[in-house]
Scaffold this active site. Structure first.
Site, PDB file in Angstrom:
ATOM      1  N   GLN A  51      15.989 -61.849  55.284  1.00 44.35           N
ATOM      2  CA  GLN A  51      15.482 -62.221  53.950  1.00 44.35           C
ATOM      3  C   GLN A  51      14.169 -61.493  53.640  1.00 44.35           C
ATOM      4  OE1 GLN A  51      14.631 -66.418  51.977  1.00 44.35           O
ATOM      5  NE2 GLN A  51      12.912 -65.880  53.275  1.00 44.35           N
TER       6      GLN A  51
ATOM      7  N   ASP B 153      16.984 -52.668  69.247  1.00 44.89           N
ATOM      8  CA  ASP B 153      16.977 -54.107  69.487  1.00 44.89           C
ATOM      9  C   ASP B 153      15.609 -54.473  70.063  1.00 44.89           C
ATOM     10  OD1 ASP B 153      19.457 -56.339  69.933  1.00 44.89           O
ATOM     11  OD2 ASP B 153      17.514 -56.768  70.863  1.00 44.89           O
TER      12      ASP B 153
ATOM     13  N   SER C  40       4.238 -68.236  62.304  1.00 43.44           N
ATOM     14  CA  SER C  40       4.950 -69.269  61.556  1.00 43.44           C
ATOM     15  C   SER C  40       4.228 -70.611  61.549  1.00 43.44           C
ATOM     16  CB  SER C  40       6.324 -69.460  62.199  1.00 43.44           C
ATOM     17  OG  SER C  40       6.919 -70.656  61.743  1.00 43.44           O
TER      18      SER C  40
ATOM     19  N   GLU D 266       5.668 -73.232  61.807  1.00 41.98           N
ATOM     20  CA  GLU D 266       6.360 -74.027  62.827  1.00 41.98           C
ATOM     21  C   GLU D 266       5.469 -74.182  64.076  1.00 41.98           C
ATOM     22  OE1 GLU D 266       9.255 -75.577  62.413  1.00 41.98           O
ATOM     23  OE2 GLU D 266       9.781 -76.091  64.482  1.00 41.98           O
TER      24      GLU D 266
ATOM     25  N   TYR E 273      11.585 -72.062  69.619  1.00 46.26           N
ATOM     26  CA  TYR E 273      11.198 -71.045  68.626  1.00 46.26           C
ATOM     27  C   TYR E 273       9.683 -71.078  68.410  1.00 46.26           C
ATOM     28  CZ  TYR E 273      10.379 -69.097  63.950  1.00 46.26           C
ATOM     29  OH  TYR E 273       9.880 -68.393  62.875  1.00 46.26           O
TER      30      TYR E 273
ATOM     31  N   HIS F 205       9.381 -70.070  53.333  1.00 48.63           N
ATOM     32  CA  HIS F 205       9.587 -69.381  52.060  1.00 48.63           C
ATOM     33  C   HIS F 205      11.052 -69.018  51.930  1.00 48.63           C
ATOM     34  CE1 HIS F 205       7.945 -66.744  55.143  1.00 48.63           C
ATOM     35  NE2 HIS F 205       8.815 -65.837  54.720  1.00 48.63           N
TER      36      HIS F 205
ATOM     37  N   ARG G  96       8.495 -80.013  53.793  1.00 46.28           N
ATOM     38  CA  ARG G  96       8.105 -78.615  53.982  1.00 46.28           C
ATOM     39  C   ARG G  96       7.328 -78.110  52.764  1.00 46.28           C
ATOM     40  NH1 ARG G  96       9.266 -79.772  58.282  1.00 46.28           N
ATOM     41  NH2 ARG G  96      10.573 -78.761  59.852  1.00 46.28           N
TER      42      ARG G  96
ATOM     43  N   PRO H 275      16.295 -81.946  68.636  1.00 50.93           N
ATOM     44  CA  PRO H 275      15.775 -82.748  69.743  1.00 50.93           C
ATOM     45  C   PRO H 275      14.317 -83.159  69.517  1.00 50.93           C
ATOM     46  CG  PRO H 275      16.982 -80.847  70.576  1.00 50.93           C
ATOM     47  CD  PRO H 275      16.893 -80.669  69.096  1.00 50.93           C
TER      48      PRO H 275
END
Ligand code: NAP
Ligand code: GDD
Length: 341
Positions: free
Chosen positions: A12, A63, A130, A132, A153, A183, A221, A283
């Site tokens: 994105q 990668d 992030s 997060e 993450y 976003h 959020r 979790p």
């Protein structure tokens, strides 16, 4: 002409950033993964035949888990700016694939920083950090808020955040963390909650789907528009000194509210269509994210332009268009919108 290297160009944010940089006259080089299905749908409209002397977008296979190749690419391309957006970016999936997430999302950043250090190229580095990472830390969250990661993450992103700061200090690399709150956009991946909702609601409206199964509706959020947020990434690399910035709208809404508004816009009552499926609970959850982007407003002169309601309108309109196309194909006898059978 400035040259940029973008990891995650097929995602994105990568697609909006590619548009922004091409518009500013950059030559851009993107890292893409080999895939048995096409994964360039978000940037196909930007592709120019490389035989065209005007072409300024190049794609390179690679990668984030393979360091030698990242080094070769940076050595050969010698970008002025590196935007590191590539990651296993799905929080729920990181609980299923914690080791892979740590490798790609955490160590991927180290591999790029090592490539910059070892090749000795002079470049500016952007890390897609992030909100997060704040996890269980109470809102509002700013650059001063301590991290309390709640997922593999988030833990991987915290590692990447600190290794960026470490390389900045130890090796004098111009490296920034953009701590971006959620976003979204019409190009959002379909398994993130906003897009999952707009996609399902528009399909339900046209009779293509009956139910939408979600997890925790009470999570909140700070949702902004991806197109606004990629501008902040660019601004961070145009400063005299590298620094870390929170990028957020300063508003928070629950998943329930998002769903209610989307269905309402389609003259539907979400309660009739949304059902809860335990599979979509995590979790450990991040209950409330609400960003304080005062530093970015002051130093970068950055402001979000698209409001929460405008974002919903934009996503619903784009997904309604997609659902209409799907219905047209089905009505013409193509099962599930394709002629698979
Ligand atoms: P996204 O749509 O999931 O895109 C992720 C990108 O990373 C894709 O281009 C993907 O390639 C690539 N990628 C995944 N694994 C890779 C690997 N092993 N090697 C090379 N490339 C790999 O994510 P996004 O929403 O654009 O987010 C961009 C970045 O910002 C991510 O780092 C994300 O964690 C971070 N972030 C996002 C948000 C948000 O709300 N969107 C907020 C804060 C931070 P394929 O297309 O081949 O899968
Ligand atoms: N994905 C998903 N699917 N989430 C759901 C669902 C569902 O069916 N039902 C409820 N949710 C809740 C999640 O539990 C979470 O609290 C919230 O909706 C948002 O989930 P996502 O849209 O998956 O995003 P995220 O906040 O976990 O992560 C995104 O934002 C981070 C920044 O804060 C991703 O883009 C991350 O890459 C990014 O770093």
């Amino acid at each position: 002409m400035k040259r940029a290297f973008i990891t995650g160009i097929t995602g994105q944010d990568g697609s909006y950033l590619a548009e922004l940089l091409l518009g500013k006259g950059y030559e851009i080089h993107g890292l893409i993964r080999r895939s048995s299905t096409f994964n360039t749908g978000r940037i196909d409209h930007l592709y120019q035949d490389l035989h065209n002397p005007e072409a300024r977008m190049y794609l390179h296979y690679g990668d984030l888990s393979v360091s030698g190749q990242l080094m070769d690419l940076l050595h050969d391309i010698r970008p002025d700016e590196v935007y590191h957006l590539g990651a296993q970016s799905h929080v729920r999936v990181s609980f299923d694939m914690p080791e892979y997430t740590g490798d790609v999302t955490g160590l991927g950043t180290l591999r790029l920083l090592e490539a910059i250090r070892k090749t000795g190229i002079k470049t500016k580095f952007y890390q897609a950090s992030s909100s997060e990472m704040f996890g269980a830390a109470p809102p509002p969250q700013s650059e001063e808020t301590p991290f309390e990661p709640q997922s593999p993450y988030a833990a991987a992103k915290v590692y990447a955040y600190y290794i960026v700061r470490n390389y900045r200090k130890a090796y004098n690399i111009y490296a920034c963390n953009g701590i971006l709150f959620n976003h979204e956009a019409p190009r959002r991946g379909e398994t993130f909650v906003t897009r999952k909702i707009t996609r399902a609601a528009t399909r339900i409206k046209l009779g293509l789907q009956e139910k939408l199964y979600l997890g925790n509706l009470e999570a909140k959020r700070d949702w902004g528009f991806a197109g606004d947020f990629v501008e902040a990434m660019w601004l961070m690399l145009q400063q005299d000194e590298p620094d870390d910035f929170v990028i957020a709208t300063g508003e928070t809404h629950s998943v329930r509210e998002f769903a209610e508004k989307v269905f309402q816009k389609l003259d539907l009552d979400y309660k009739e269509y949304v059902a809860i499926d335990q599979r979509y609970f995590r979790p450990a959850e991040v209950d409330v994210l609400l960003g304080d982007a005062a530093k970015a407003r002051k130093k970068l002169k950055w402001e979000p332009k698209v409001s929460f309601d405008q974002l919903i309108n934009m996503m619903v309109e784009a997904d309604m268009e997609m659902a209409r196309k799907e219905k047209t194909l089905i009505d013409a006898g193509f099962e599930n919108g394709s002629n698979r059978g």
